[in-house]
Design an enzyme around this catalytic site. Structure first.
Site, mmCIF file in Angstrom:
data_model
loop_
_atom_site.group_PDB
_atom_site.id
_atom_site.type_symbol
_atom_site.label_atom_id
_atom_site.label_comp_id
_atom_site.label_asym_id
_atom_site.label_seq_id
_atom_site.Cartn_x
_atom_site.Cartn_y
_atom_site.Cartn_z
ATOM 1 N N GLU A 1 3.833 0.412 -10.791
ATOM 2 C CA GLU A 1 5.187 -0.160 -10.249
ATOM 3 C C GLU A 1 6.472 0.650 -10.972
ATOM 4 O O GLU A 1 6.929 1.001 -10.669
ATOM 5 C CB GLU A 1 5.687 -1.485 -10.583
ATOM 6 C CG GLU A 1 5.023 -2.489 -10.298
ATOM 7 C CD GLU A 1 5.599 -3.153 -9.337
ATOM 8 O OE1 GLU A 1 6.501 -2.318 -8.560
ATOM 9 O OE2 GLU A 1 5.192 -3.858 -8.882
ATOM 10 N N CYS B 1 0.604 -1.506 -0.004
ATOM 11 C CA CYS B 1 0.125 -0.254 0.065
ATOM 12 C C CYS B 1 1.186 1.454 0.003
ATOM 13 O O CYS B 1 0.938 1.433 1.087
ATOM 14 C CB CYS B 1 -0.838 0.232 1.547
ATOM 15 S SG CYS B 1 -1.520 -1.459 1.608
ATOM 16 N N GLY C 1 0.038 9.573 -6.862
ATOM 17 C CA GLY C 1 0.368 8.395 -7.362
ATOM 18 C C GLY C 1 1.991 8.188 -7.846
ATOM 19 O O GLY C 1 2.298 8.039 -6.968
ATOM 20 N N GLN D 1 -4.445 -8.419 -33.771
ATOM 21 C CA GLN D 1 -4.847 -7.771 -35.538
ATOM 22 C C GLN D 1 -4.344 -8.836 -36.236
ATOM 23 O O GLN D 1 -5.457 -9.585 -37.322
ATOM 24 C CB GLN D 1 -3.473 -6.878 -35.916
ATOM 25 C CG GLN D 1 -4.325 -6.351 -37.503
ATOM 26 C CD GLN D 1 -5.013 -5.794 -37.188
ATOM 27 O OE1 GLN D 1 -5.579 -4.817 -35.909
ATOM 28 N NE2 GLN D 1 -6.180 -4.840 -38.625
#
Length: 379
Positions: free
Chosen positions: A362, A123, A130, A335
């Site tokens: 990460e 955490c 962020g 694709q």
């Protein structure tokens, strides 16, 4: 320079790959639909020593290197990158406990972590911080017996699912030096969780906010020393970046393998489509991309194992390059499957969705570029 895997490393890869194909791949779509991973999977992985991949042997772990770990995650992600990535998070937490925890903390948490009866979550990220992780606002206020935690963590894999959480919280002033790392057990009064996040990929991993409102923990649940938590967190992220890169690599390789099989069977204009030169060129480009990514990843892992001063830079470069290569290859595989690639039955669209987040977590790939650029400028 020897680029070959040792016999032991090849055995590690083969073991993890065989486990993934038997115990994970057949169930990956069901687990994604259910939005969770069965708890009984983890002790099976722990029996192979994968609950403490780079926990020291003295502490009961496997004591493997970072290069060895990337082989495990590459192999497991060929079955399901979401499951492999969750195991990476648990191992990152276990390694932090082994490296920085007191003897008491290790005695209380490592046995369960190694057997994976105790699943761990990490955490760090918060709704308002962020990429600027050092700006986190979760507080750990000193009490007579330990700490009182208040704050919210966001995007937590295993939120409401895991048994214990390694939480980065502020015990001091603003900035990275005021951050400490603590452990909080599931069921602690004041600990709660947000609603299940609806995500593009990684749907098998339950993801929620982790909320703390005066949640009290004992002083013995401090990991290492006060004010060192941000350094611990960043040290863990170097290995986490390698692991998530390995997850991209393995899943993209699985997509390419499936595409080769599909193209050998799909016929158009009187021949299998793998005989068209234009499509062969695209296959060649994907193979080159994946092989380059594999060499780059293993070089970065080797540097981290050696304790090289430039290892963080190489981990950042590998994370940026490999995760973007993996997504690019997976998209090309979709694709080449044509309309079938868009169907869940063929498994390619799941890989495309699962891999997209690897460029974000990460440390975003923009932050990876920043790490590399700052290293160049400072030099």
């Amino acid at each position: 320079m020897d680029f070959a895997l040792s016999e032991e490393q090849s055995a590690i890869f083969d073991m993890a790959h065989a486990f993934g194909q038997e115990h994970i791949a057949p169930h990956a779509r069901t687990w994604e639909s259910d939005g969770t991973i069965p708890r009984e999977l983890w002790p099976k992985l722990a029996e192979l020593g994968l609950g403490g991949i780079y926990v020291s042997e003295d502490s009961g772990g496997s004591g493997l290197g970072r290069l060895d770990a990337t082989l495990v995650f590459e192999a497991l992600s060929m079955a399901c990158p979401a499951v492999a990535a969750f195991l990476s998070i648990h191992n990152m937490c276990a390694r932090m406990i082994d490296s920085y925890g007191s003897e008491d903390l290790k005695a209380r948490y490592l046995p369960g972590a190694l057997s994976m009866e105790t699943v761990l979550s990490y955490c760090l990220t918060e709704p308002g911080s962020g990429s600027d992780a050092a700006a986190l606002r979760t507080k750990a206020q000193t009490t007579a017996t330990g700490y009182s935690l208040t704050g919210t963590k966001a995007f937590i894999s295993g939120g409401g699912y895991s048994d214990a959480y390694v939480v980065m919280a502020r015990t001091g002033a603003d900035g990275p030096r005021g951050i400490s790392a603590v452990l909080i057990d599931d069921g602690t009064p004041g600990l709660s969780f947000g609603g299940l996040e609806q995500k593009m990929g990684w749907k098998a991993q339950p993801t929620r906010q982790v909320q703390m409102d005066g949640a009290e923990i004992p002083a013995a649940n401090l990991l290492g020393k006060e004010g060192k938590g941000f350094r611990y967190a960043m040290a863990g992220l170097d290995g986490g970046r390698l692991n998530i890169s390995a997850c991209s690599l393995g899943a993209a390789q699985a997509a390419l393998d499936a595409t080769l099989q599909y193209m050998s069977e799909r016929r158009a204009f009187g021949q299998s489509i793998d005989q068209f030169q234009a499509l062969q060129f695209r296959l060649a480009d994907m193979e080159i991309e994946l092989q380059a990514a594999r060499v780059f990843l293993r070089q970065a892992a080797w540097k981290l194992d050696q304790g090289a001063p430039d290892a963080p830079k190489y981990c950042a470069m590998a994370k940026k390059f490999v995760t973007e290569a993996g997504s690019k290859v997976a998209d090309q595989c979709l694709q080449l499957h044509g309309g079938y690639g868009y169907l869940a039955d063929y498994g390619i669209e799941k890989i495309v969705r699962d891999l997209r987040v690897h460029q974000i977590l990460e440390g975003t790939n923009e932050i990876m570029r920043l790490i590399v650029a700052r290293g160049l400028v400072s030099a």
